[in-house]
Design a protein around this motif. Structure first.
Motif, mmCIF file in Angstrom:
data_model
loop_
_atom_site.group_PDB
_atom_site.id
_atom_site.type_symbol
_atom_site.label_atom_id
_atom_site.label_comp_id
_atom_site.label_asym_id
_atom_site.label_seq_id
_atom_site.Cartn_x
_atom_site.Cartn_y
_atom_site.Cartn_z
ATOM 1 N N GLU A 186 -9.407 5.996 22.066
ATOM 2 C CA GLU A 186 -10.800 5.525 22.058
ATOM 3 C C GLU A 186 -10.884 4.103 21.530
ATOM 4 O OE1 GLU A 186 -15.197 6.898 20.338
ATOM 5 O OE2 GLU A 186 -13.365 7.597 19.355
ATOM 6 N N VAL A 187 -11.813 3.332 22.115
ATOM 7 C CA VAL A 187 -12.181 2.015 21.609
ATOM 8 C C VAL A 187 -13.650 2.092 21.210
ATOM 9 C CG1 VAL A 187 -12.437 -0.441 22.119
ATOM 10 C CG2 VAL A 187 -10.481 0.830 23.056
ATOM 11 N N ASN A 188 -13.919 2.048 19.911
ATOM 12 C CA ASN A 188 -15.272 2.220 19.370
ATOM 13 C C ASN A 188 -15.910 0.853 19.160
ATOM 14 O OD1 ASN A 188 -17.423 2.485 17.353
ATOM 15 N ND2 ASN A 188 -16.760 4.611 17.198
ATOM 16 N N MET A 189 -17.124 0.648 19.745
ATOM 17 C CA MET A 189 -17.801 -0.645 19.666
ATOM 18 C C MET A 189 -19.077 -0.598 18.822
ATOM 19 S SD MET A 189 -17.293 -2.135 23.535
ATOM 20 C CE MET A 189 -17.733 -3.802 23.064
ATOM 21 N N SER A 190 -19.178 0.378 17.941
ATOM 22 C CA SER A 190 -20.408 0.528 17.152
ATOM 23 C C SER A 190 -20.647 -0.641 16.193
ATOM 24 C CB SER A 190 -20.371 1.844 16.367
ATOM 25 O OG SER A 190 -19.269 1.873 15.476
ATOM 26 N N LEU A 211 -14.025 -4.037 16.554
ATOM 27 C CA LEU A 211 -13.642 -2.870 17.343
ATOM 28 C C LEU A 211 -12.785 -1.941 16.483
ATOM 29 C CD1 LEU A 211 -12.382 -4.586 20.634
ATOM 30 C CD2 LEU A 211 -14.580 -3.472 20.311
ATOM 31 N N PRO A 307 -9.643 3.270 28.288
ATOM 32 C CA PRO A 307 -10.637 3.431 27.210
ATOM 33 C C PRO A 307 -11.358 2.131 26.878
ATOM 34 C CG PRO A 307 -8.401 3.527 26.340
ATOM 35 C CD PRO A 307 -8.273 3.547 27.823
ATOM 36 N N SER A 311 -15.544 1.613 27.245
ATOM 37 C CA SER A 311 -16.382 1.155 26.124
ATOM 38 C C SER A 311 -17.062 -0.167 26.429
ATOM 39 C CB SER A 311 -15.522 1.021 24.863
ATOM 40 O OG SER A 311 -15.054 2.281 24.442
ATOM 41 N N LYS A 314 -19.976 0.408 28.900
ATOM 42 C CA LYS A 314 -21.119 1.045 28.237
ATOM 43 C C LYS A 314 -21.901 0.024 27.419
ATOM 44 C CE LYS A 314 -19.499 5.832 27.785
ATOM 45 N NZ LYS A 314 -19.056 6.885 26.814
ATOM 46 N N HIS A 315 -21.179 -0.836 26.713
ATOM 47 C CA HIS A 315 -21.816 -1.857 25.885
ATOM 48 C C HIS A 315 -22.581 -2.856 26.751
ATOM 49 C CE1 HIS A 315 -22.075 -3.880 21.961
ATOM 50 N NE2 HIS A 315 -22.031 -5.016 22.645
ATOM 51 N N CYS A 327 -16.783 -4.691 34.729
ATOM 52 C CA CYS A 327 -16.709 -5.333 33.423
ATOM 53 C C CYS A 327 -16.274 -6.776 33.666
ATOM 54 C CB CYS A 327 -15.703 -4.585 32.548
ATOM 55 S SG CYS A 327 -15.600 -5.223 30.877
#
Length: 330
Positions: A186-190, A211, A307, A311, A314-315, A327
């Motif tokens: 997973e690559v989390n961009m929160s 990230l 992944p 991400s 989605k961003h 992208c």
């Protein structure tokens, strides 16, 4: 009589011209075709090619604006264009020429669907493909891997003040996967800024912030860019027993080892990250001789990109007004 290979380079801009300089050092007989629709790029490539003295194995070189003028049989091709036209170029190439081996630049493609279609096409044409994610081949990372090979988990912290998250994150994902031996989960961009930036590369986008990356094994990596802040690029690699601190600007690495629950400094040394002009010919020599090289193949590159592309897209959809399907990074 010595066999002469047909080698094709598509895209003769900055990176492409560096590939060309390295190809000049090949130790096998070559007919070389360089294709770019921009005459200015061909001029740059020719100028840089002429800087290299060892060209005794280059039997012929053609600088062209039209792919139709290239030989119908190509042993190895390098696609060094921007990502937005790469899929179409590969389709045109493989539908009109016989290509045995292919190296493509990163970011390979701008969507998972593009990846899947090219994987299917290359299988159909029996073309072996590698992505030019070269950092895993650098001596510094191969030495680190030897040290931490038996560690259960690793933790990486990367930070910079001048880092393009969009186009360069894939290199860090490749380093993490290579060192851990695990694929990216997973690559989390929160913690990434809730806006889309313009890239330094005209017509493309970028991101800023932090990230968080996890592997399937449980390894972690934090990637932070401090936009418009003059911070040196540093990379820290932790495990239960080792710690490495890498200053990418000074090209210095410090090595620590845990003793009695404390980190003990063991060594400090300089390192070299080779230029593209110094390494492409090494991959090509291995591919032509053994049918393989140390770069990740297309399926491995797909698993690394997947992944990240999920991400990123989605961003983009969340913080831009466009219902993007691609992208827009390169």
């Amino acid at each position: 009589m010595k066999y002469t290979y047909n080698i094709l380079l598509i895209g003769a801009g900055n990176i492409g011209s560096r590939h060309l300089q390295s190809i000049a050092k090949l130790n096998c007989s070559v007919n070389l075709f360089v294709v770019d629709n921009k005459k200015s790029s061909l001029y740059l490539a020719k100028k840089r090619f002429n800087f290299i003295q060892k060209k005794i194995e280059i039997k012929s070189i053609s600088f062209l604006t039209d792919l139709n003028n290239v030989s119908s049989k190509i042993e190895l091709a390098i696609i060094s264009t921007n990502a937005n036209i790469r899929k179409k170029l590969i389709e045109v190439l493989l539908n009109n020429k016989r290509v045995k081996y292919l190296i493509i630049e990163k970011v390979c493609f701008q969507s998972i669907q593009q990846f899947k279609e090219i994987i299917q096409l290359t299988k159909k044409n029996n073309t072996k493909v590698w992505a030019n994610l070269a950092k895993r081949t650098f001596p510094i990372y191969r030495k680190i891997k030897q040290k931490i090979n038996k560690e259960k988990k690793i933790y990486i912290n990367f930070s910079s003040g001048n880092f393009d998250l969009g186009c360069n994150t894939i290199h860090l994902l490749d380093i993490l996967s290579f060192l851990s031996g695990s694929m990216i989960k997973e690559v989390n961009m929160s913690l990434v800024d809730k806006k889309i930036y313009k890239s330094k590369r005209k017509g493309y986008i970028d991101f800023n912030g932090t990230l968080k990356v996890d592997t399937c094994r449980g390894d972690e990596m934090i990637i932070t860019n401090y936009r418009n802040i003059n911070k040196p690029e540093t990379l820290e690699i932790h495990s239960d027993n080792y710690y490495f601190f890498i200053d990418s600007e000074l090209k210095k690495i410090k090595f620590y080892k845990k003793r009695n629950q404390k980190l003990k400094h063991y060594s400090s040394s300089s390192f070299i990250e080779p230029y593209q002009s110094q390494i492409t010919h090494l991959y090509i020599n291995n591919i032509l001789k053994y049918g393989d090289c140390n770069l990740p193949n297309l399926n491995e590159a797909y698993q690394l990109h997947k992944p990240m592309l999920i991400s990123f897209l989605k961003h983009i959809k969340k913080y831009s007004k466009k219902n993007a399907k691609l992208c827009n990074i390169t």
